[in-house]
Design a protein around this motif. Sequence first.
Motif, PDB file in Angstrom:
ATOM      1  N   PRO A   1       0.833  -1.208   0.000  1.00 20.52           N
ATOM      2  CA  PRO A   1       0.000   0.000   0.000  1.00 20.52           C
ATOM      3  C   PRO A   1       0.867   1.257   0.000  1.00 20.52           C
ATOM      4  N   ALA A   2       0.366   2.299  -0.645  1.00 20.38           N
ATOM      5  CA  ALA A   2       1.083   3.564  -0.690  1.00 20.38           C
ATOM      6  C   ALA A   2       0.906   4.315   0.623  1.00 20.38           C
ATOM      7  N   ALA A   3       1.892   5.139   0.969  1.00 18.87           N
ATOM      8  CA  ALA A   3       1.814   5.922   2.198  1.00 18.87           C
ATOM      9  C   ALA A   3       0.680   6.934   2.115  1.00 18.87           C
ATOM     10  N   PRO A   4      -0.035   7.189   3.222  1.00 21.59           N
ATOM     11  CA  PRO A   4      -1.107   8.192   3.209  1.00 21.59           C
ATOM     12  C   PRO A   4      -0.545   9.578   2.921  1.00 21.59           C
ATOM     13  N   THR A   5      -1.268  10.325   2.127  1.00 13.03           N
ATOM     14  CA  THR A   5      -0.796  11.629   1.664  1.00 13.03           C
ATOM     15  C   THR A   5      -1.969  12.578   1.573  1.00 13.03           C
ATOM     16  N   SER A   6      -1.696  13.867   1.635  1.00 14.73           N
ATOM     17  CA  SER A   6      -2.735  14.870   1.406  1.00 14.73           C
ATOM     18  C   SER A   6      -2.251  15.849   0.352  1.00 14.73           C
ATOM     19  N   TRP A   7      -3.195  16.621  -0.197  1.00 14.12           N
ATOM     20  CA  TRP A   7      -2.880  17.569  -1.278  1.00 14.12           C
ATOM     21  C   TRP A   7      -3.647  18.851  -1.003  1.00 14.12           C
ATOM     22  N   ASP A   8      -2.955  19.979  -1.076  1.00 13.53           N
ATOM     23  CA  ASP A   8      -3.606  21.274  -0.906  1.00 13.53           C
ATOM     24  C   ASP A   8      -4.074  21.790  -2.260  1.00 13.53           C
ATOM     25  N   PHE A   9      -5.308  21.459  -2.608  1.00 17.22           N
ATOM     26  CA  PHE A   9      -5.895  21.920  -3.851  1.00 17.22           C
ATOM     27  C   PHE A   9      -6.361  23.369  -3.706  1.00 17.22           C
ATOM     28  N   PRO A  10      -6.443  24.094  -4.805  1.00 13.05           N
ATOM     29  CA  PRO A  10      -7.121  25.392  -4.765  1.00 13.05           C
ATOM     30  C   PRO A  10      -8.579  25.211  -4.356  1.00 13.05           C
ATOM     31  N   GLU A  11      -9.208  26.301  -3.952  1.00 17.42           N
ATOM     32  CA  GLU A  11     -10.636  26.245  -3.624  1.00 17.42           C
ATOM     33  C   GLU A  11     -11.429  25.893  -4.887  1.00 17.42           C
ATOM     34  N   PRO A  12     -12.536  25.170  -4.752  1.00 18.08           N
ATOM     35  CA  PRO A  12     -13.275  24.941  -3.519  1.00 18.08           C
ATOM     36  C   PRO A  12     -12.897  23.658  -2.780  1.00 18.08           C
ATOM     37  N   PHE A  13     -11.861  22.945  -3.212  1.00 13.66           N
ATOM     38  CA  PHE A  13     -11.566  21.652  -2.595  1.00 13.66           C
ATOM     39  C   PHE A  13     -10.684  21.777  -1.359  1.00 13.66           C
ATOM     40  N   GLY A  14      -9.651  22.639  -1.403  1.00 11.66           N
ATOM     41  CA  GLY A  14      -8.770  22.769  -0.259  1.00 11.66           C
ATOM     42  C   GLY A  14      -7.984  21.499   0.004  1.00 11.66           C
ATOM     43  N   ARG A  15      -7.594  21.305   1.259  1.00  8.60           N
ATOM     44  CA  ARG A  15      -6.786  20.131   1.595  1.00  8.60           C
ATOM     45  C   ARG A  15      -7.638  18.860   1.543  1.00  8.60           C
ATOM     46  N   GLN A  16      -7.117  17.859   0.838  1.00  8.39           N
ATOM     47  CA  GLN A  16      -7.817  16.587   0.661  1.00  8.39           C
ATOM     48  C   GLN A  16      -6.852  15.434   0.925  1.00  8.39           C
ATOM     49  N   ASP A  17      -7.372  14.385   1.580  1.00  6.94           N
ATOM     50  CA  ASP A  17      -6.626  13.129   1.649  1.00  6.94           C
ATOM     51  C   ASP A  17      -6.672  12.491   0.263  1.00  6.94           C
ATOM     52  N   VAL A  18      -5.529  12.026  -0.211  1.00 10.80           N
ATOM     53  CA  VAL A  18      -5.436  11.482  -1.562  1.00 10.80           C
ATOM     54  C   VAL A  18      -4.745  10.128  -1.545  1.00 10.80           C
ATOM     55  N   SER A  19      -4.964   9.368  -2.616  1.00 14.48           N
ATOM     56  CA  SER A  19      -4.289   8.085  -2.826  1.00 14.48           C
ATOM     57  C   SER A  19      -3.653   8.100  -4.212  1.00 14.48           C
ATOM     58  N   GLN A  20      -2.588   7.343  -4.367  1.00 16.23           N
ATOM     59  CA  GLN A  20      -1.985   7.222  -5.686  1.00 16.23           C
ATOM     60  C   GLN A  20      -2.868   6.334  -6.569  1.00 16.23           C
ATOM     61  N   VAL A  21      -3.368   6.905  -7.649  1.00 14.44           N
ATOM     62  CA  VAL A  21      -4.196   6.164  -8.601  1.00 14.44           C
ATOM     63  C   VAL A  21      -3.777   6.604 -10.006  1.00 14.44           C
ATOM     64  N   PRO A  22      -2.747   6.000 -10.561  1.00 13.83           N
ATOM     65  CA  PRO A  22      -2.307   6.389 -11.900  1.00 13.83           C
ATOM     66  C   PRO A  22      -3.230   5.841 -12.984  1.00 13.83           C
ATOM     67  N   PHE A  23      -3.549   6.698 -13.950  1.00 11.08           N
ATOM     68  CA  PHE A  23      -4.378   6.313 -15.091  1.00 11.08           C
ATOM     69  C   PHE A  23      -3.513   6.349 -16.355  1.00 11.08           C
ATOM     70  N   SER A  24      -4.156   6.508 -17.500  1.00  7.11           N
ATOM     71  CA  SER A  24      -3.456   6.456 -18.779  1.00  7.11           C
ATOM     72  C   SER A  24      -2.545   7.650 -19.013  1.00  7.11           C
ATOM     73  N   GLU A  25      -2.622   8.691 -18.157  1.00 10.38           N
ATOM     74  CA  GLU A  25      -1.719   9.830 -18.343  1.00 10.38           C
ATOM     75  C   GLU A  25      -0.260   9.446 -18.134  1.00 10.38           C
ATOM     76  N   ILE A  26       0.005   8.380 -17.408  1.00  6.28           N
ATOM     77  CA  ILE A  26       1.395   7.994 -17.161  1.00  6.28           C
ATOM     78  C   ILE A  26       2.103   7.615 -18.468  1.00  6.28           C
ATOM     79  N   PRO A  27       1.608   6.635 -19.245  1.00  5.51           N
ATOM     80  CA  PRO A  27       2.283   6.359 -20.520  1.00  5.51           C
ATOM     81  C   PRO A  27       2.160   7.485 -21.537  1.00  5.51           C
ATOM     82  N   VAL A  28       1.080   8.276 -21.466  1.00  6.24           N
ATOM     83  CA  VAL A  28       0.910   9.369 -22.425  1.00  6.24           C
ATOM     84  C   VAL A  28       1.951  10.464 -22.172  1.00  6.24           C
TER      85      VAL A  28
END
Length: 372
Positions: free
Chosen positions: A198-225
């Motif tokens: 499992p990946a380490a727990p992480t948070s991300w400070d998004f701009p409003e209206p989301f603000g700080r959010q708990d996040v998980s690593q979920v890579p999609f097709s943008e990685i090879p692209v």
Amino acid sequence: MTMQEHRRSIAVFGASGHTGRFVVAQLLRRGFEPLAIGRDRGKMTDSGFQETSVPIRTASIDDPASLDRALAGAAAVINCAGPFLDTADGVAAAALRARIHYLDVTAEQASAQATFDRFGDRAKDAGVVVIPAMGFYGGFADLLATAAMGDWDCADEIRLGIALDSWHPTQGTRITGQRNTAQRLVMEDGKFVALAQPAAPTSWDFPEPFGRQDVSQVPFSEIPVIARHLRVGRLRTYLNNAPLRDLRDSTTPPPIAADDRGRSAQTFLVDVIVQKGSRIRRATAQGRDIYAFTAPLVVEAVARILDGRARGSGARAPGEIFDSTDLLGALAPEYLRFEAGRWPGDGVTRLGEGHSAPRRSHHLTTLYSSPV
């Protein structure tokens, strides 16, 4: 059919699906002539396309001749039918036989990479463009990352943060999730590596209206692209946890239309941070309904290919073949709010070790801001 009429005819494979319907509607809105293609004649008949005089054709992935007939007269095909692990090869091969452009909207890493690998040389020889993952997941993040990179020829790290206020998955999303069992990949030291679990727990400070959010690593097709054309040492994607809970809940209903275009009320924000040494560049975009947003994004790409604003041919990433800032700006303000900037000399806290993304600050120098 005249050459001009041919250039305005765009085939949509999977037209009766949730995303496919948005794509057909957007093509009509942009003055194109969509050809609605599906695998189920009954669903196509019940789709209501006849009410807008959109021709209906049926084709099977297992029947190349039926695909050839369905694509006759089109200038390009947009594949909206997942799982793309099952459909991309067949539809892309048919597009190349017809010598027309191919785009799809896959979020599946394995499908996007396979399309690059299998069709790159053939597409270049045919003088056509093949773009996998030209949707919300995949191509959108690539355009933002390319815009953020600007004139840098390489970066130490690119981090992508995706925030959704909710996720009501379509039936196609659920089927694709069950089909897509491939191990997810990220980039470390410039190479693809399996995402550690499992990946380490992480948070991300998004701009409003989301603000700080708990996040998980979920890579999609943008990685090879992104890896297709940007030189980067480390590449990671993070998704906030709230929509993941929706997705994992089998009782979460599909999207419900909330406006006259059929869009749901879902909102999204994508935040891209590019680091080179102590320097940071950042691009952020906000919009509504990840499925509906895919339609203007992929149709804008088709329009630019057909009017000569695409660079070269072959299997390409969106940020490689288009002017990323100009394309994103063209979607604003109707579909998107987009901003790119930099923090001169700022330090950055590395994600992936229990830390959050750097907060936006007054040090930001805005390089591009879309109209509101």
